[in-house]
Design a protein around this motif. Structure first.
Motif, PDB file in Angstrom:
ATOM      1  N   UNK A 172      35.501  36.520  38.458  1.00  0.00           N
ATOM      2  CA  UNK A 172      35.257  35.391  39.137  1.00  0.00           C
ATOM      3  C   UNK A 172      33.893  35.134  39.337  1.00  0.00           C
ATOM      4  N   UNK A 173      33.228  36.190  39.902  1.00  0.00           N
ATOM      5  CA  UNK A 173      31.946  36.274  40.398  1.00  0.00           C
ATOM      6  C   UNK A 173      30.855  35.635  39.340  1.00  0.00           C
ATOM      7  N   UNK A 174      31.101  36.190  38.173  1.00  0.00           N
ATOM      8  CA  UNK A 174      30.093  35.764  37.183  1.00  0.00           C
ATOM      9  C   UNK A 174      30.806  34.460  36.192  1.00  0.00           C
TER      10      UNK A 174
ATOM     11  N   UNK B  29      43.708  36.293  34.246  1.00  0.00           N
ATOM     12  CA  UNK B  29      42.370  37.139  34.599  1.00  0.00           C
ATOM     13  C   UNK B  29      42.570  37.684  35.873  1.00  0.00           C
ATOM     14  N   UNK B  30      43.680  37.424  36.747  1.00  0.00           N
ATOM     15  CA  UNK B  30      44.031  37.847  37.685  1.00  0.00           C
ATOM     16  C   UNK B  30      44.609  39.116  37.780  1.00  0.00           C
ATOM     17  N   UNK B  31      45.128  39.651  36.737  1.00  0.00           N
ATOM     18  CA  UNK B  31      45.622  40.967  36.337  1.00  0.00           C
ATOM     19  C   UNK B  31      44.526  41.654  35.768  1.00  0.00           C
ATOM     20  N   UNK B  32      44.786  42.960  35.980  1.00  0.00           N
ATOM     21  CA  UNK B  32      43.864  44.096  35.427  1.00  0.00           C
ATOM     22  C   UNK B  32      43.554  44.018  33.931  1.00  0.00           C
ATOM     23  N   UNK B  33      44.746  43.785  33.211  1.00  0.00           N
ATOM     24  CA  UNK B  33      44.600  43.765  31.658  1.00  0.00           C
ATOM     25  C   UNK B  33      44.541  42.480  31.120  1.00  0.00           C
ATOM     26  N   UNK B  34      44.456  41.476  31.869  1.00  0.00           N
ATOM     27  CA  UNK B  34      44.112  39.941  31.478  1.00  0.00           C
ATOM     28  C   UNK B  34      45.323  39.365  30.906  1.00  0.00           C
TER      29      UNK B  34
ATOM     30  N   UNK C 110      35.710  28.375  50.733  1.00  0.00           N
ATOM     31  CA  UNK C 110      35.388  29.153  51.932  1.00  0.00           C
ATOM     32  C   UNK C 110      33.967  28.958  52.138  1.00  0.00           C
ATOM     33  N   UNK C 111      33.496  27.668  52.755  1.00  0.00           N
ATOM     34  CA  UNK C 111      32.116  27.662  53.032  1.00  0.00           C
ATOM     35  C   UNK C 111      31.382  28.508  54.149  1.00  0.00           C
ATOM     36  N   UNK C 112      32.100  28.794  54.923  1.00  0.00           N
ATOM     37  CA  UNK C 112      31.726  29.650  55.920  1.00  0.00           C
ATOM     38  C   UNK C 112      31.528  31.219  55.692  1.00  0.00           C
ATOM     39  N   UNK C 113      31.966  31.710  54.523  1.00  0.00           N
ATOM     40  CA  UNK C 113      31.885  33.012  54.106  1.00  0.00           C
ATOM     41  C   UNK C 113      30.762  33.536  53.643  1.00  0.00           C
ATOM     42  N   UNK C 114      30.132  34.459  54.068  1.00  0.00           N
ATOM     43  CA  UNK C 114      28.935  35.101  53.461  1.00  0.00           C
ATOM     44  C   UNK C 114      29.153  35.355  51.909  1.00  0.00           C
ATOM     45  N   UNK C 115      30.326  36.036  51.808  1.00  0.00           N
ATOM     46  CA  UNK C 115      30.849  36.656  50.629  1.00  0.00           C
ATOM     47  C   UNK C 115      32.101  35.627  50.291  1.00  0.00           C
ATOM     48  N   UNK C 116      32.079  34.795  49.644  1.00  0.00           N
ATOM     49  CA  UNK C 116      33.424  33.904  49.495  1.00  0.00           C
ATOM     50  C   UNK C 116      34.516  34.652  48.388  1.00  0.00           C
ATOM     51  N   UNK C 117      33.784  35.359  47.441  1.00  0.00           N
ATOM     52  CA  UNK C 117      34.841  35.980  46.397  1.00  0.00           C
ATOM     53  C   UNK C 117      35.295  37.293  46.788  1.00  0.00           C
ATOM     54  N   UNK C 118      36.335  37.350  47.655  1.00  0.00           N
ATOM     55  CA  UNK C 118      36.871  38.764  47.887  1.00  0.00           C
ATOM     56  C   UNK C 118      38.481  38.610  47.747  1.00  0.00           C
TER      57      UNK C 118
ATOM     58  N   UNK D 258      46.006  45.667  40.947  1.00  0.00           N
ATOM     59  CA  UNK D 258      44.482  45.399  41.414  1.00  0.00           C
ATOM     60  C   UNK D 258      43.921  46.919  41.924  1.00  0.00           C
ATOM     61  N   UNK D 259      45.100  47.762  42.207  1.00  0.00           N
ATOM     62  CA  UNK D 259      44.293  48.958  42.834  1.00  0.00           C
ATOM     63  C   UNK D 259      43.765  49.718  41.905  1.00  0.00           C
ATOM     64  N   UNK D 260      42.402  50.185  42.191  1.00  0.00           N
ATOM     65  CA  UNK D 260      41.418  50.686  41.424  1.00  0.00           C
ATOM     66  C   UNK D 260      40.648  49.937  40.521  1.00  0.00           C
ATOM     67  N   UNK D 261      41.090  48.397  40.342  1.00  0.00           N
ATOM     68  CA  UNK D 261      40.554  47.546  39.474  1.00  0.00           C
ATOM     69  C   UNK D 261      39.702  46.407  40.445  1.00  0.00           C
ATOM     70  N   UNK D 262      39.765  46.307  41.828  1.00  0.00           N
ATOM     71  CA  UNK D 262      39.537  45.524  42.614  1.00  0.00           C
ATOM     72  C   UNK D 262      38.324  44.766  42.162  1.00  0.00           C
ATOM     73  N   UNK D 263      37.157  45.550  41.906  1.00  0.00           N
ATOM     74  CA  UNK D 263      35.847  45.099  41.755  1.00  0.00           C
ATOM     75  C   UNK D 263      35.810  44.448  40.327  1.00  0.00           C
ATOM     76  N   UNK D 264      36.258  45.254  39.488  1.00  0.00           N
ATOM     77  CA  UNK D 264      36.427  44.562  37.988  1.00  0.00           C
ATOM     78  C   UNK D 264      37.024  43.208  37.954  1.00  0.00           C
ATOM     79  N   UNK D 265      38.183  43.016  38.557  1.00  0.00           N
ATOM     80  CA  UNK D 265      38.714  41.579  38.818  1.00  0.00           C
ATOM     81  C   UNK D 265      37.930  40.538  39.380  1.00  0.00           C
ATOM     82  N   UNK D 266      37.305  41.023  40.604  1.00  0.00           N
ATOM     83  CA  UNK D 266      36.658  40.346  41.290  1.00  0.00           C
ATOM     84  C   UNK D 266      35.469  39.641  40.603  1.00  0.00           C
TER      85      UNK D 266
END
Length: 415
Positions: A180-182, A91-96, A194-202, A169-177
């Protein structure tokens, strides 16, 4: 009593002193060699931008130094755990379809066995997939980029690179992230890593986690290591021991580019006095007799545009080399036997075709690539020494295995 370079190498190893600079490219007078094969892009103290982690316990082989850790990416077990998941997750690649592990498989010394790999969209990469053993000790990354000096920075290249496209990832960054966010498991892993990150999934934290995981790929329990560092005089065959003598001889010159405990000169660690970065032209090509290399494979020249940097590439570690065929920056040499033939000739001859030329006559070739005579028996001994650098404990270590079960361990690990 005259002590040769091999004896010095082993003596310092057994004393627990690292030999990074011991067999470097220096003249007999002790001064720095003015070799046309070397480009030192940094001579600053190794600790100016990096520090060793104090809250992380490294699992190091006997005699090994502690890797340097970037200040902005300290090591932690949680980060390593996350990095392992990401490294093998398609899932780290745009086309899975692709993961880091697609091109870096444990059974192949964390290379992929191809001449050159293709990316997730089918783009063909011009460079061979390098093995990942001991990358935590690298002073620079990739084959010929003097600017990539951290593993996290290197990880961004396959993520966002567009020529060639790898993970796309170029042009697909948010889609890939968002994948993991969901995902509840990943959300928890990122928060812990990354306990000190306000938004750890970057994107940057993805790269940092993968870098942390790959930093743990430390190989140092081969037969050669056990003989050199761990006092096991029976670990290496007699043939391999003879091959070791050849490897460290002035006749063959191998150690000039593949020296030190990691068998690569571009190495740094907590005992380094300065950061050493080297690139070499090994006479692989000499198109039209001008010293040119093929398009997309000009080496260090692509960054400096200096004529003398044409065809210069970083000499990778030789650890686990028997598993990482084919060889050279473009995968153009298939076997270790052919590699030795190339160096014995002093450069490769391509008789016809668009790449025709005599690499032995390349005007930018390293002064250490001069050719040598070698008998069939000596060639066998040298290959046996190179095979003694295979570390099956490292290759079979479950800490580095695919948590999704898509990559099976090599048969050797099941014995």
């Amino acid at each position: 009593m005259k002590i040769n370079r091999l004896q010095t190498f082993l003596l310092w190893s057994l004393m627990g002193v690292q030999v990074l600079n011991l067999s470097g490219c220096q003249s007999d007078s002790g001064g720095e060699e003015t070799s046309s094969s070397i480009a030192v892009t940094s001579s600053a103290p190794a600790t100016t931008t990096t520090v060793t982690a104090t809250s992380y316990t490294w699992q190091l082989p006997p005699g090994f130094p502690t890797p340097l850790v970037p200040e902005d990416n300290p090591m932690s077990e949680k980060k390593v755990k996350l990095g392992r998941q990401l490294f093998y997750d398609t899932r780290i690649s745009a086309n899975n379809t692709f993961s880091c592990g697609t091109c870096h498989q444990s059974a192949k010394g964390f290379s992929d066995g191809k001449v050159t790999p293709n990316g997730s969209t089918g783009d063909v990469h011009p460079r061979n997939s390098m093995g990942l053993a001991n990358v935590a000790y690298n002073s620079v990354f990739n084959w010929a980029n003097p600017n990539l000096k951290t593993l996290a920075a290197q990880a961004l290249v396959p993520m966002f690179g567009e020529s060639p496209i790898e993970l796309n990832w170029s042009g697909h960054e948010e889609e890939i992230l968002d994948r993991f966010r969901y995902d509840a498991v990943y959300r928890d892993l990122f928060v812990q890593a990354f306990p000190d990150s306000a938004e750890p999934i970057t994107d940057m934290n993805v790269a940092k986690a993968i870098a942390a995981f790959v930093s743990t790929f430390i190989s140092g329990n081969s037969a050669a290591d056990k003989a050199s560092y761990q006092g096991d005089t029976t670990a290496m065959s007699e043939s391999a021991k003879r091959g070791r003598e050849l490897f460290f001889s002035e006749r063959l010159e191998c150690f000039h580019c593949h020296g030190g405990f990691n068998f690569s000169q571009s190495t740094t660690h907590d005992k380094s006095v300065f950061t050493e970065i080297e690139f070499h032209n090994n006479g692989l090509y000499n198109i039209d007799g001008s010293g040119a290399y093929p398009l997309d494979n000009h080496g260090l020249w692509e960054f400096t545009f200096k004529p003398e940097d044409m065809g210069r590439f970083r000499a990778p570690t030789l650890r686990n080399i028997e598993l990482t065929a084919p060889y050279m920056h473009d995968g153009s040499i298939a076997t270790l036997e052919e590699v030795i033939d190339h160096y014995a000739r002093g450069g490769r001859l391509i008789s016809s075709g668009p790449l025709a030329g005599d690499g032995a006559k390349n005007p930018f070739k390293s002064e250490f690539i001069v050719g040598f005579m070698i008998t069939a028996a000596e060639k066998t001994d040298l290959i046996n020494f190179l095979k003694s650098l295979t570390d099956w404990e490292f290759i079979c270590d479950e800490r580095f295995s695919d948590p999704f079960g898509n990559q099976l361990p090599p048969p050797h690990c099941l014995q």
